[in-house]
Design a protein around this motif. Structure first.
Motif: not given
Length: 62
Positions: A1-18
């Motif tokens: 469950m922790d890995l899924d949240m990390s991937i989701a947070a990373l995805s949101v962070g990358m989207s915000n950076a873009q």
């Protein structure tokens, strides 16, 4: 469950950076367009005010 949240947070962070990078690029383009227009106006004003005979003679006795 922790890995899924990390991937989701990373995805949101990358989207915000873009999105931030796209906004920065847009602001830079607007600034370049504005400065280009200003430079064209300055050059047009200078072209009208320049005397073509100015600088043709040099006073070497002074």
């Amino acid at each position: 469950m922790d890995l899924d949240m990390s991937i989701a947070a990373l995805s949101v962070g990358m989207s915000n950076a873009q999105v931030a990078q796209q906004m920065d690029t847009s602001v830079l383009k607007m600034a370049l367009d504005t400065s280009s227009e200003s430079m064209e106006q300055i050059l047009d004003t200078m072209a009208v005010s320049i005397d073509p005979n100015l600088g043709q003679n040099i006073d070497i006795l002074a």
